[in-house]
Design an enzyme around this catalytic site. Structure first.
Site, PDB file in Angstrom:
ATOM      1  N   HIS A 128      79.045  17.235  43.717  1.00  0.00           N
ATOM      2  CA  HIS A 128      80.267  16.865  44.443  1.00  0.00           C
ATOM      3  C   HIS A 128      79.928  16.184  45.767  1.00  0.00           C
ATOM      4  CE1 HIS A 128      79.163  20.557  46.548  1.00  0.00           C
ATOM      5  NE2 HIS A 128      80.017  20.260  47.503  1.00  0.00           N
ATOM      6  N   GLU A 159      87.500  23.649  51.123  1.00  0.00           N
ATOM      7  CA  GLU A 159      86.600  23.721  49.978  1.00  0.00           C
ATOM      8  C   GLU A 159      87.351  23.371  48.682  1.00  0.00           C
ATOM      9  OE1 GLU A 159      83.418  24.039  49.839  1.00  0.00           O
ATOM     10  OE2 GLU A 159      83.135  24.574  47.736  1.00  0.00           O
ATOM     11  N   GLU A 171      77.877  18.752  55.725  1.00  0.00           N
ATOM     12  CA  GLU A 171      77.731  20.150  55.274  1.00  0.00           C
ATOM     13  C   GLU A 171      76.393  20.704  55.712  1.00  0.00           C
ATOM     14  OE1 GLU A 171      78.580  21.149  51.104  1.00  0.00           O
ATOM     15  OE2 GLU A 171      76.629  22.131  50.973  1.00  0.00           O
TER      16      GLU A 171
END
Ligand SMILES: *[C@@H]1O[C@H](CO)[C@@H](O)[C@H](O)[C@H]1NC(C)=O
Ligand SMILES: *[C@@H]1O[C@H](CO)[C@@H](O)[C@H](O)[C@H]1NC(C)=O
Ligand SMILES: *[C@@H]1O[C@H](CO)[C@@H](O)[C@H](O)[C@H]1NC(C)=O
Length: 436
Positions: free
Chosen positions: A143, A213, A149
């Site tokens: 993804h 998320e 991140e």
């Protein structure tokens, strides 16, 4: 004696004796004070979640009264400084505590994920966090997302992969205490290895408090929403090759673990200029008087341009010293132990909260604070910043490096106290020193 007993005993003693202010303040002659002196009340924590046989009451000294309505005693045991706050607390401070235990958990075959973003804690505008669990072999599917991140491994071993816009590839293994970082928009994957029986758990940090998320871009979700003739044309194969692609996202799903030998798992050797994982578990902590700490930012982990951390250990009775971070908010995550934080928000506003493992604190830029170990075991927590550089200002060092007469004029300190100020940052101080 357990430290909270000691604290409670001291609290009782100090309340009983109502110690008068020292009558002589040497070399701080001073003009008539323009405001009264601050209260002598030490404002110790009144109980902690480890206190035995305590029924929490919203009473501190002469203030408050017994509760008559319903009580949630386990919550009040965990939050003495909200229920019976120190008298130094005042004004309005936006809520800065969120326990992951209160986050909705997304349960999947093979693991789970729960998150904190601005919906849970509106003050946390710059950083969002996700706590994720993968069983052996389980995959957080391939993804990407529009925010950077950063991750800290809480338990187990994982293999992560990433491909850059320049077509370079990075495949890396991480273990408990290690980090990874994927820049915004870079596609990546996360899989638990089978080197530990239970798989892995980790903390994900996103450099945007509005991150969710549940709105990442997923390989399966995308292809489930592209006409199949387009997919077939894209890959230049017969359309039947895609007869078994999933009809909706997998997100977290079980799979066979990756091969033990990472080299045998590589399509081509890693060729990114920078590594996207960092073995923080192998970094030696810097010793401090009351504990130790590890700072990892872009000076040691150059790929991590938007997130950095200090992993702090505070021994029993010790404290992360009074300090602030000049321009960056702090997203704090508690790993072990019990802590007390008072956040000073300017304008005579301050609020104190207590924290347990799995809890989150969020401290806006420049807000003064400390993190005190109020439990009977070492306190371990992460200070996480949306920045490539770790920075803090130590109150003690600031005072030590300022002309002493100037400091005395503000605080009416004696020479012995001035002499004890530390020109070197302490970062973590030990238990309280008794009066000499
Ligand atoms: C943060 O995320 C929100 C929601 O995805 C988005 O609207 C916003 O533009 C992002 N902010 C930055 C600075 O990227
Ligand atoms: C882990 O998985 C690899 C790849 O499937 C396998 O070769 C290895 O035997 C497994 N190890 C353990 C301890 O299960
Ligand atoms: C870390 O500490 C160990 C044990 O004291 C020592 O052997 C090692 O050389 C240190 N590593 C670094 C990078 O300083």
């Amino acid at each position: 004696m357990h430290s909270w007993c000691l604290l409670s005993t001291l609290a009782l003693i100090s309340t009983a004796l109502a110690v008068p202010a020292p009558s002589v303040v040497s070399s701080a002659p001073a003009a008539t004070p323009t405001v009264p002196y601050a209260s002598d009340d030490p404002n110790y924590p009144l109980w902690t979640d480890e206190s035995v046989g305590v029924t929490p009451e919203p009473i501190r000294g002469t203030l408050g009264a017994k509760i008559l309505g319903p009580q949630n005693i386990p919550m009040e045991l965990q939050n003495s400084d909200a229920f019976a706050p120190p008298t130094t607390d005042a004004g309005d401070v936006e809520n800065f505590k969120w326990p992951f235990s209160l986050s909705h958990n997304r349960l999947q075959t093979g693991g789970w994920a729960r998150q904190q973003n601005v919906n849970q804690m509106p003050v946390a505008t710059a950083i969002a966090g996700v706590n994720m669990r993968l069983e052996v072999g389980a995959i957080r599917e391939m993804h990407w997302h529009t925010d950077g991140e950063w991750a800290y491994v809480l338990a187990g071993d994982l293999r992560v992969s990433c491909v850059t816009p320049d077509g370079q590839v990075y495949l890396g293994d991480v273990t408990a205490g290690d980090l990874w970082y994927f820049p915004a928009g870079y596609p990546h994957s996360i899989q638990a290895k089978n080197t530990t029986a239970d798989g892995a758990e980790f903390l994900l940090i996103f450099d945007n408090g509005s991150f969710s998320e549940d709105s990442t871009f997923l390989l399966t979700d995308w292809l489930a929403h592209v006409p199949k003739e387009v997919i077939a044309k894209n890959f230049q194969v017969d359309i039947s090759a895609f007869d078994h692609i999933p009809s909706k996202e997998l997100y977290i799903f079980p799979s066979a673990p990756p091969p033990e030998d990472i080299n045998s798992d590589m399509v081509v050797p890693n060729d990114t200029p920078l590594a996207y994982t960092f073995a923080m578990s192998k970094v030696n902590a810097t010793e401090a008087p009351g504990g130790s700490y590890k700072v990892v930012d872009s000076r040691t982990f150059p790929a991590a341009t938007t997130v950095c951390t200090a992993e702090v250990t505070v021994e029993v009775g010790g404290m992360r010293e009074l300090h602030w971070h000049p321009t960056e908010p702090e997203w704090t995550y508690f790993v072990t132990g019990s802590a007390r934080i008072t956040v000073y928000a300017s304008s005579a506003s301050a609020q104190t909260f207590d924290f347990q493992p799995g809890d989150i604190a969020y401290i806006p830029p420049s807000f003064g604070h400390y993190v005190e170990n109020t439990g009977n075991e070492p306190l371990v927590f992460l200070e996480i910043f949306r920045s490539g550089l770790f920075q803090d200002i130590s109150l003690n060092q600031w005072l030590a490096l300022t002309p002493p007469e100037l400091v005395k004029a503000h605080l009416n300190l004696d020479d012995a106290t001035i002499a004890r100020l530390s020109k070197v940052k302490q970062e973590v101080v030990g238990p309280a020193k008794s009066v000499a």
